[in-house]
Design a protein around this motif. Structure first.
Motif, PDB file in Angstrom:
ATOM      1  N   PRO A   1      19.927  36.149 -33.234  1.00  0.00           N
ATOM      2  CA  PRO A   1      18.950  36.038 -32.127  1.00  0.00           C
ATOM      3  C   PRO A   1      18.927  34.652 -31.484  1.00  0.00           C
ATOM      4  CG  PRO A   1      17.983  37.174 -34.000  1.00  0.00           C
ATOM      5  CD  PRO A   1      19.285  36.606 -34.473  1.00  0.00           C
ATOM      6  N   LEU A   2      19.054  33.604 -32.310  1.00  0.00           N
ATOM      7  CA  LEU A   2      19.073  32.258 -31.754  1.00  0.00           C
ATOM      8  C   LEU A   2      20.293  32.051 -30.868  1.00  0.00           C
ATOM      9  CD1 LEU A   2      17.861  29.413 -31.604  1.00  0.00           C
ATOM     10  CD2 LEU A   2      19.134  28.853 -33.693  1.00  0.00           C
ATOM     11  N   TYR A   3      21.431  32.570 -31.292  1.00  0.00           N
ATOM     12  CA  TYR A   3      22.648  32.470 -30.490  1.00  0.00           C
ATOM     13  C   TYR A   3      22.472  33.184 -29.153  1.00  0.00           C
ATOM     14  CZ  TYR A   3      27.345  33.694 -28.891  1.00  0.00           C
ATOM     15  OH  TYR A   3      28.472  33.899 -28.124  1.00  0.00           O
ATOM     16  N   VAL A   4      21.908  34.385 -29.184  1.00  0.00           N
ATOM     17  CA  VAL A   4      21.684  35.144 -27.952  1.00  0.00           C
ATOM     18  C   VAL A   4      20.747  34.382 -27.023  1.00  0.00           C
ATOM     19  CG1 VAL A   4      20.726  37.280 -27.006  1.00  0.00           C
ATOM     20  CG2 VAL A   4      22.168  37.358 -29.048  1.00  0.00           C
ATOM     21  N   MET A   5      19.704  33.782 -27.572  1.00  0.00           N
ATOM     22  CA  MET A   5      18.766  33.020 -26.752  1.00  0.00           C
ATOM     23  C   MET A   5      19.453  31.836 -26.082  1.00  0.00           C
ATOM     24  SD  MET A   5      15.511  33.086 -29.342  1.00  0.00           S
ATOM     25  CE  MET A   5      14.651  31.802 -28.447  1.00  0.00           C
ATOM     26  N   VAL A   6      20.271  31.108 -26.851  1.00  0.00           N
ATOM     27  CA  VAL A   6      20.913  29.910 -26.304  1.00  0.00           C
ATOM     28  C   VAL A   6      21.898  30.274 -25.206  1.00  0.00           C
ATOM     29  CG1 VAL A   6      22.431  27.973 -26.847  1.00  0.00           C
ATOM     30  CG2 VAL A   6      20.570  28.559 -28.403  1.00  0.00           C
ATOM     31  N   VAL A   7      22.789  31.249 -25.471  1.00  0.00           N
ATOM     32  CA  VAL A   7      23.802  31.593 -24.465  1.00  0.00           C
ATOM     33  C   VAL A   7      23.159  32.240 -23.239  1.00  0.00           C
ATOM     34  CG1 VAL A   7      25.633  31.800 -26.187  1.00  0.00           C
ATOM     35  CG2 VAL A   7      24.302  33.825 -25.565  1.00  0.00           C
ATOM     36  N   THR A   8      22.090  33.003 -23.421  1.00  0.00           N
ATOM     37  CA  THR A   8      21.417  33.612 -22.272  1.00  0.00           C
ATOM     38  C   THR A   8      20.753  32.555 -21.408  1.00  0.00           C
ATOM     39  OG1 THR A   8      21.010  35.628 -23.549  1.00  0.00           O
ATOM     40  CG2 THR A   8      19.704  35.321 -21.554  1.00  0.00           C
TER      41      THR A   8
ATOM     42  N   LEU B   1      21.799  29.725 -20.771  1.00  0.00           N
ATOM     43  CA  LEU B   1      22.819  28.957 -20.052  1.00  0.00           C
ATOM     44  C   LEU B   1      23.589  29.790 -19.036  1.00  0.00           C
ATOM     45  CD1 LEU B   1      24.268  26.915 -23.064  1.00  0.00           C
ATOM     46  CD2 LEU B   1      22.656  26.112 -21.329  1.00  0.00           C
ATOM     47  N   LYS B   2      23.177  31.036 -18.809  1.00  0.00           N
ATOM     48  CA  LYS B   2      23.875  31.938 -17.893  1.00  0.00           C
ATOM     49  C   LYS B   2      23.101  32.099 -16.595  1.00  0.00           C
ATOM     50  CE  LYS B   2      25.992  34.845 -21.489  1.00  0.00           C
ATOM     51  NZ  LYS B   2      26.058  36.212 -22.047  1.00  0.00           N
ATOM     52  N   GLU B   3      23.843  32.480 -15.551  1.00  0.00           N
ATOM     53  CA  GLU B   3      23.217  32.893 -14.306  1.00  0.00           C
ATOM     54  C   GLU B   3      22.705  34.326 -14.445  1.00  0.00           C
ATOM     55  OE1 GLU B   3      22.671  31.113 -11.730  1.00  0.00           O
ATOM     56  OE2 GLU B   3      23.959  29.346 -12.006  1.00  0.00           O
ATOM     57  N   LEU B   4      21.758  34.702 -13.598  1.00  0.00           N
ATOM     58  CA  LEU B   4      21.195  36.043 -13.666  1.00  0.00           C
ATOM     59  C   LEU B   4      22.241  37.117 -13.394  1.00  0.00           C
ATOM     60  CD1 LEU B   4      17.675  35.723 -11.994  1.00  0.00           C
ATOM     61  CD2 LEU B   4      18.215  36.248 -14.376  1.00  0.00           C
ATOM     62  N   SER B   5      23.183  36.840 -12.496  1.00  0.00           N
ATOM     63  CA  SER B   5      24.224  37.817 -12.193  1.00  0.00           C
ATOM     64  C   SER B   5      25.090  38.099 -13.418  1.00  0.00           C
ATOM     65  CB  SER B   5      25.097  37.316 -11.045  1.00  0.00           C
ATOM     66  OG  SER B   5      25.667  36.048 -11.371  1.00  0.00           O
ATOM     67  N   GLU B   6      25.341  37.087 -14.225  1.00  0.00           N
ATOM     68  CA  GLU B   6      26.131  37.269 -15.440  1.00  0.00           C
ATOM     69  C   GLU B   6      25.323  37.995 -16.513  1.00  0.00           C
ATOM     70  OE1 GLU B   6      28.767  34.577 -18.596  1.00  0.00           O
ATOM     71  OE2 GLU B   6      27.771  33.642 -16.867  1.00  0.00           O
ATOM     72  N   ILE B   7      24.024  37.758 -16.558  1.00  0.00           N
ATOM     73  CA  ILE B   7      23.182  38.432 -17.546  1.00  0.00           C
ATOM     74  C   ILE B   7      23.120  39.928 -17.256  1.00  0.00           C
ATOM     75  CG2 ILE B   7      20.821  38.608 -18.430  1.00  0.00           C
ATOM     76  CD1 ILE B   7      20.517  35.630 -17.911  1.00  0.00           C
ATOM     77  N   ARG B   8      23.097  40.298 -15.980  1.00  0.00           N
ATOM     78  CA  ARG B   8      23.003  41.715 -15.619  1.00  0.00           C
ATOM     79  C   ARG B   8      24.239  42.505 -16.012  1.00  0.00           C
ATOM     80  NH1 ARG B   8      21.279  39.386 -10.610  1.00  0.00           N
ATOM     81  NH2 ARG B   8      18.981  39.320 -10.463  1.00  0.00           N
ATOM     82  N   SER B   9      25.346  41.839 -16.300  1.00  0.00           N
ATOM     83  CA  SER B   9      26.559  42.556 -16.706  1.00  0.00           C
ATOM     84  C   SER B   9      26.417  43.210 -18.070  1.00  0.00           C
ATOM     85  CB  SER B   9      27.761  41.608 -16.705  1.00  0.00           C
ATOM     86  OG  SER B   9      27.601  40.588 -17.686  1.00  0.00           O
ATOM     87  N   GLY B  10      25.454  42.745 -18.880  1.00  0.00           N
ATOM     88  CA  GLY B  10      25.166  43.386 -20.159  1.00  0.00           C
ATOM     89  C   GLY B  10      25.876  42.800 -21.352  1.00  0.00           C
ATOM     90  N   ALA B  11      26.758  41.826 -21.168  1.00  0.00           N
ATOM     91  CA  ALA B  11      27.479  41.214 -22.297  1.00  0.00           C
ATOM     92  C   ALA B  11      26.623  40.104 -22.886  1.00  0.00           C
ATOM     93  CB  ALA B  11      28.834  40.693 -21.839  1.00  0.00           C
ATOM     94  N   ILE B  12      25.659  40.479 -23.714  1.00  0.00           N
ATOM     95  CA  ILE B  12      24.703  39.490 -24.205  1.00  0.00           C
ATOM     96  C   ILE B  12      25.314  38.549 -25.243  1.00  0.00           C
ATOM     97  CG2 ILE B  12      22.748  41.010 -23.731  1.00  0.00           C
ATOM     98  CD1 ILE B  12      22.653  41.643 -26.715  1.00  0.00           C
TER      99      ILE B  12
ATOM    100  N   SER C   1      28.494  37.428 -25.169  1.00  0.00           N
ATOM    101  CA  SER C   1      29.586  36.624 -24.624  1.00  0.00           C
ATOM    102  C   SER C   1      29.106  35.236 -24.247  1.00  0.00           C
ATOM    103  CB  SER C   1      30.178  37.310 -23.390  1.00  0.00           C
ATOM    104  OG  SER C   1      29.196  37.397 -22.367  1.00  0.00           O
ATOM    105  N   LEU C   2      30.005  34.274 -24.320  1.00  0.00           N
ATOM    106  CA  LEU C   2      29.690  32.915 -23.912  1.00  0.00           C
ATOM    107  C   LEU C   2      29.543  32.846 -22.401  1.00  0.00           C
ATOM    108  CD1 LEU C   2      32.134  30.928 -26.238  1.00  0.00           C
ATOM    109  CD2 LEU C   2      29.649  31.134 -26.480  1.00  0.00           C
ATOM    110  N   PRO C   3      28.732  31.922 -21.881  1.00  0.00           N
ATOM    111  CA  PRO C   3      28.576  31.826 -20.417  1.00  0.00           C
ATOM    112  C   PRO C   3      29.868  31.399 -19.740  1.00  0.00           C
ATOM    113  CG  PRO C   3      27.469  30.013 -21.556  1.00  0.00           C
ATOM    114  CD  PRO C   3      27.884  30.976 -22.616  1.00  0.00           C
ATOM    115  N   LEU C   4      30.190  32.072 -18.648  1.00  0.00           N
ATOM    116  CA  LEU C   4      31.405  31.734 -17.906  1.00  0.00           C
ATOM    117  C   LEU C   4      31.252  30.415 -17.161  1.00  0.00           C
ATOM    118  CD1 LEU C   4      32.250  35.282 -16.461  1.00  0.00           C
ATOM    119  CD2 LEU C   4      33.186  34.176 -18.512  1.00  0.00           C
ATOM    120  N   ALA C   5      30.078  30.193 -16.617  1.00  0.00           N
ATOM    121  CA  ALA C   5      29.799  28.941 -15.909  1.00  0.00           C
ATOM    122  C   ALA C   5      28.454  28.409 -16.409  1.00  0.00           C
ATOM    123  CB  ALA C   5      29.772  29.158 -14.406  1.00  0.00           C
TER     124      ALA C   5
END
Length: 312
Positions: free
Chosen positions: A53-60, A62-73, A75-79
């Motif tokens: 859960p901590l990992y998911v919180m941190v990577v989320t 650092l992501k843009e909303l468009s990347e979050i909507r893709s559903g790959a919770i 995955s590391l942030p692309l940008a």
């Protein structure tokens, strides 16, 4: 009869006659047995369970909303971006105001510091009095404190609101400090009382023979020896007071809402688009103080517990 010459020769280290050298108690075993493999597997699964859960919180965060909507919770942030963190701190909306969670942070600090100092000071003094100054009724008082410690504090909220409103300290920083001091007193008294009981009574008697009084013995003899227990008490109180929600919501007032209440307002806001990255950043910022306390003083917590927290 003398022993044969062969029996007088020293045995070589690798010979069958040489005794095996004892391995030090802290040495690691050379081979893994099934029990140790199972232990390592259990620890790895447990760590994964709590860290995911901590990992998911941190990577989320650092992501843009468009990347979050893709559903790959996972995955590391692309940008990676820290814009959600800046917005969560300075401009996120907590109801009608959009000043971020920084306002709640400073409110929590203003509540935390005097509450920790007052609760530990009163608890240490009460525990000292109940351990060495056996006045009449001290056992009844200690038992009453322990009973109150296990009573859900929610049932005291309404009577305390009425009392504080009558006194005039409701919805204020002094009021919430008094509340945390009251509810922290049973636990703090138990910790310090059990620790002081484990100390040699000869120290107290020697100080009494030298003419020291109640407060002089407490300040000059007992308190310096209670450093491990003070650290334990600080960790417990910082964690409990900082993570408190219901007491801060009821007694602090709208102008002094702690960080946890403002976090709830951010996450449960129904205005505009749901910004999950800002919510995750605000959650991590809220949990940062207890995490830092645990990581910075974890070994001191174990030492304090081992030095008398569970004795008595």
């Amino acid at each position: 009869m003398t022993a044969p010459a062969e029996s007088m020769r020293p045995a070589w280290p690798n010979s069958p006659a040489a005794p095996r050298a004892l391995e030090p108690s802290g040495a690691r075993p050379r081979r893994l047995n099934p029990a140790r493999v199972g232990l390592y597997a259990f620890l790895a699964i447990t760590a994964l369970f709590f860290l995911t859960p901590l990992y998911v919180m941190v990577v989320t965060s650092l992501k843009e909303l468009s990347e979050i909507r893709s559903g790959a919770i996972l995955s590391l942030p692309l940008a990676p971006t820290i814009e959600p963190w800046i917005k969560a701190w300075s401009s996120a909306c907590t109801g009608l105001s959009c000043n971020g969670i920084s306002v709640g942070f400073f409110n929590s600090v203003a509540i935390l510091v005097p509450s920790v100092i007052a609760s530990i000071a009163v608890g240490a003094l009460t525990g000292y009095a109940l351990s060495f100054w056996r006045v009449r009724g001290s056992g009844v008082l200690f038992g009453a404190l322990m009973i109150v410690a296990f009573v859900p504090y929610q049932i005291f909220i309404y009577p305390l609101v009425r009392v504080f409103a009558f006194v005039g300290i409701n919805n204020s920083i002094p009021g919430i400090v008094v509340i945390h001091t009251i509810f922290g007193l049973p636990t703090m008294t138990l910790l310090f009382r059990n620790y002081f009981v484990s100390l040699p009574p000869e120290l107290f008697k020697a100080a009494r023979v030298d003419g020291a009084g109640f407060f002089r013995i407490f300040w000059s003899v007992m308190l310096p020896m209670a450093t491990p227990m003070i650290i334990v008490a600080v960790i417990l109180q910082v964690t409990g007071i900082w993570n408190d929600f219901i007491l801060g919501l009821v007694f602090a007032g709208r102008e002094n809402l702690p960080m946890t209440v403002q976090l709830n307002n951010i996450v449960n806001s129904t205005q505009g688009e749901r910004a999950y990255n800002v919510d995750m950043a605000a959650t991590i910022l809220t949990a940062l103080v207890p995490l830092v306390v645990y990581f910075a003083s974890g070994r001191w917590f174990v030492r304090g517990i081992a030095s008398g927290a569970v004795k008595g």
